[in-house]
Design an enzyme around this catalytic site. Structure first.
Site, PDB file in Angstrom:
ATOM      1  N   ARG A   7      49.383  23.785 -17.451  1.00 20.77           N
ATOM      2  CA  ARG A   7      48.545  22.853 -18.424  1.00 20.77           C
ATOM      3  C   ARG A   7      47.123  23.291 -17.879  1.00 20.77           C
ATOM      4  NH1 ARG A   7      47.708  16.393 -16.853  1.00 20.77           N
ATOM      5  NH2 ARG A   7      45.767  16.074 -18.391  1.00 20.77           N
ATOM      6  N   HIS A   8      46.302  23.040 -18.854  1.00 21.75           N
ATOM      7  CA  HIS A   8      44.628  23.354 -18.657  1.00 21.75           C
ATOM      8  C   HIS A   8      44.052  22.629 -17.304  1.00 21.75           C
ATOM      9  CE1 HIS A   8      43.474  19.289 -20.094  1.00 21.75           C
ATOM     10  NE2 HIS A   8      44.326  19.420 -20.892  1.00 21.75           N
ATOM     11  N   GLY A   9      43.192  23.096 -17.010  1.00 21.14           N
ATOM     12  CA  GLY A   9      42.147  22.316 -15.900  1.00 21.14           C
ATOM     13  C   GLY A   9      41.391  21.153 -16.400  1.00 21.14           C
ATOM     14  N   ARG A  56      39.851  23.642 -23.839  1.00 20.54           N
ATOM     15  CA  ARG A  56      40.005  23.551 -22.478  1.00 20.54           C
ATOM     16  C   ARG A  56      41.232  24.398 -21.972  1.00 20.54           C
ATOM     17  NH1 ARG A  56      40.937  18.474 -25.197  1.00 20.54           N
ATOM     18  NH2 ARG A  56      43.050  17.754 -25.218  1.00 20.54           N
ATOM     19  N   GLU A  79      47.309  19.643 -28.354  1.00 17.21           N
ATOM     20  CA  GLU A  79      47.726  18.239 -27.797  1.00 17.21           C
ATOM     21  C   GLU A  79      48.043  17.324 -28.798  1.00 17.21           C
ATOM     22  OE1 GLU A  79      49.267  16.367 -25.723  1.00 17.21           O
ATOM     23  OE2 GLU A  79      48.097  16.433 -24.002  1.00 17.21           O
TER      24      GLU A  79
END
Length: 174
Positions: A7-9, A56, A79
């Site tokens: 998962r992205h930051g 992101r 998303e």
């Protein structure tokens, strides 16, 4: 094939606990999370990175790409779109119900959960046909919930607590 899902930051809407469909970049905390993750995954020998098209995720992918491999973009990893919930607090919905695969409730113009899960599963079905040994995928919390449906089954349909935290990684075998 081993799939390493990341998962992205952190991004601003994560910190504010809001729904958001804006294409935001990482916060300073998110950049640090990605740099920390880069160190943790330095011994993973991945063939390719596949990322969501959102900034992101792409930024996280660029930071963690220690082997400087090709980064492919796949729109199916985007998303779940919250639609008209964008900019609103997460508290405007019943979060359990929002992430309930079996729900009959539609919140605003948000992407229908079954369509969202089908989109992500379609990506995974196609990935099966590729000749990779190890794939690093950078996406979102919702996408990680859909991955759990694919690999672990729908079960009771309650997906809220099945998502990854920012810069968390999970290994799947395809």
């Amino acid at each position: 094939m081993k799939i390493y899902l990341v998962r992205h930051g952190q991004v601003p809407h994560n910190a504010l606990k809001q729904y958001n469909n804006q294409n935001e970049d990482l916060t300073e905390i998110g950049i640090k999370q990605a740099r920390d993750l880069k160190e943790k995954i330095k011994n993973i020998d991945y063939d390719i990175i596949i990322s969501s098209p959102l900034i992101r995720a792409k930024h996280t992918a660029e930071i963690i790409n220690i082997q400087e491999k090709e980064i492919l973009i796949d729109d199916r990893l985007e998303e779940r779109n919250p639609g008209s919930l964008s900019g609103q607090s997460l508290e405007v919905t019943n979060r359990e119900e929002y992430w309930n695969y079996n729900t009959t409730i539609q919140y605003g113009t948000s992407e229908y959960i079954k369509d969202f899960v089908e989109r992500v599963c379609n990506f995974l079905d196609e990935l099966k046909t590729k000749d990779y040994e190890n794939v690093l995928i950078v996406a979102h919390s919702g996408v990680s919930k859909a991955f759990s449906c694919y690999f672990e089954g729908i079960q009771d349909g309650l997906l809220l607590n099945r998502g990854l935290k920012n810069c968390e990684i999970k290994l799947y075998e395809l």
